[in-house]
Design an enzyme around this catalytic site. Sequence first.
Site, mmCIF file in Angstrom:
data_model
loop_
_atom_site.group_PDB
_atom_site.id
_atom_site.type_symbol
_atom_site.label_atom_id
_atom_site.label_comp_id
_atom_site.label_asym_id
_atom_site.label_seq_id
_atom_site.Cartn_x
_atom_site.Cartn_y
_atom_site.Cartn_z
ATOM 1 N N HIS A 93 0.848 -1.200 0.000
ATOM 2 C CA HIS A 93 0.000 0.000 0.000
ATOM 3 C C HIS A 93 0.879 1.245 0.000
ATOM 4 O O HIS A 93 2.011 1.206 0.499
ATOM 5 C CB HIS A 93 -0.907 -0.034 1.239
ATOM 6 C CG HIS A 93 -2.024 0.936 1.173
ATOM 7 N ND1 HIS A 93 -1.871 2.265 1.485
ATOM 8 C CD2 HIS A 93 -3.321 0.784 0.809
ATOM 9 C CE1 HIS A 93 -3.021 2.886 1.334
ATOM 10 N NE2 HIS A 93 -3.923 2.003 0.921
ATOM 11 N N GLU A 141 -4.037 3.217 -6.988
ATOM 12 C CA GLU A 141 -4.449 4.294 -6.080
ATOM 13 C C GLU A 141 -3.443 5.446 -6.156
ATOM 14 O O GLU A 141 -2.382 5.362 -5.538
ATOM 15 C CB GLU A 141 -4.461 3.802 -4.626
ATOM 16 C CG GLU A 141 -5.372 2.648 -4.343
ATOM 17 C CD GLU A 141 -5.590 2.473 -2.838
ATOM 18 O OE1 GLU A 141 -6.739 2.284 -2.457
ATOM 19 O OE2 GLU A 141 -4.626 2.550 -2.064
ATOM 20 N N ILE A 146 -5.589 9.830 -2.213
ATOM 21 C CA ILE A 146 -5.983 8.990 -1.071
ATOM 22 C C ILE A 146 -6.439 9.864 0.091
ATOM 23 O O ILE A 146 -5.757 10.818 0.469
ATOM 24 C CB ILE A 146 -4.810 8.075 -0.632
ATOM 25 C CG1 ILE A 146 -4.553 6.993 -1.694
ATOM 26 C CG2 ILE A 146 -5.111 7.425 0.715
ATOM 27 C CD1 ILE A 146 -3.369 6.079 -1.397
ATOM 28 N N SER A 203 -11.711 5.845 3.882
ATOM 29 C CA SER A 203 -12.279 6.905 4.721
ATOM 30 C C SER A 203 -13.757 7.184 4.492
ATOM 31 O O SER A 203 -14.494 7.462 5.446
ATOM 32 C CB SER A 203 -11.468 8.194 4.556
ATOM 33 O OG SER A 203 -11.361 8.554 3.193
HETATM 34 O O1 G3P Z 1 -6.620 1.497 0.591
HETATM 35 C C1 G3P Z 1 -7.634 2.406 0.360
HETATM 36 C C2 G3P Z 1 -7.164 3.773 0.192
HETATM 37 O O2 G3P Z 1 -5.856 4.073 0.298
HETATM 38 C C3 G3P Z 1 -8.083 4.795 -0.280
HETATM 39 O O3 G3P Z 1 -8.373 5.571 0.825
HETATM 40 O O4 G3P Z 1 -9.717 7.079 2.146
HETATM 41 O O5 G3P Z 1 -9.229 7.622 -0.228
HETATM 42 O O6 G3P Z 1 -10.806 5.781 0.318
HETATM 43 P P1 G3P Z 1 -9.609 6.574 0.748
#
Ligand code: G3P
Length: 222
Positions: A93, A141, A146, A203
């Site tokens: 990650h 991602e 993120i 989140s």
């Molecule tokens: O692993 C999921 C992630 O990094 C995305 O986070 O909070 O943007 O949905 P978020």
Amino acid sequence: MGSPFILLNYKTYIQGTGKGAVDIAKACKTVSEESGIEIAVAPQLPDIYRVASEVELSVFSQHMDGIGAGSFTGHVFGKCIKEAGAFGTLINHSERRLTLAEIEASLKAAKEFGLRAVICTNNVPTTAAAAALVPDYVAIEPPELIGSGIPVSKADPEVVSGSVEAVSKINPDVKVLCGAGISKGEDLRAALDLGSQGVLLASGIVKASDPKAALEDLIRLV
Ligand code: G3P
């Protein structure tokens, strides 16, 4: 395409810690059963056993190391998370970066212990490199999105479609997820329309005042 796969990463959010980890997993199970959509959760490592024991749902580890039994203090051993009830694991990650050699070793160990592997990546070239290792999923991602609340599927559609295209050329058996800023039904819809097979998110659901309602909104356009 078939039903999408939704993987909810709890990170170390307080709402998904301890009892909260179980409560959110129960909400995921209810929504999954009502909708027929596959939803899995990735709680913190010490909560894997608790969640897997109390809720009938696929549980992923947020990390595992490419090590075996022996002198590896502080490492995450694949056999141990498997026996704790894990069904799969995230690897690499953005918040838990690994070297290429570590990613390969971790994936090899995941396969050895029968764990479903999701390698996370940050752009199209790393997605292509990860696909060449043949995990079950790659999850693209972009780090800058993120936790931003700005959905990758809308802010950077090219990175999703580019990843889908790159992976299909390398190994069409590898499935593509996308993540970062995904929280609403239209975000998931856009991700699927770009060719991904699901989403990795955190989140928008874990920190929601009502995670079940947030999940229901997420899947409403599938
Ligand atoms: O692993 C999921 C992630 O990094 C995305 O986070 O909070 O943007 O949905 P978020």
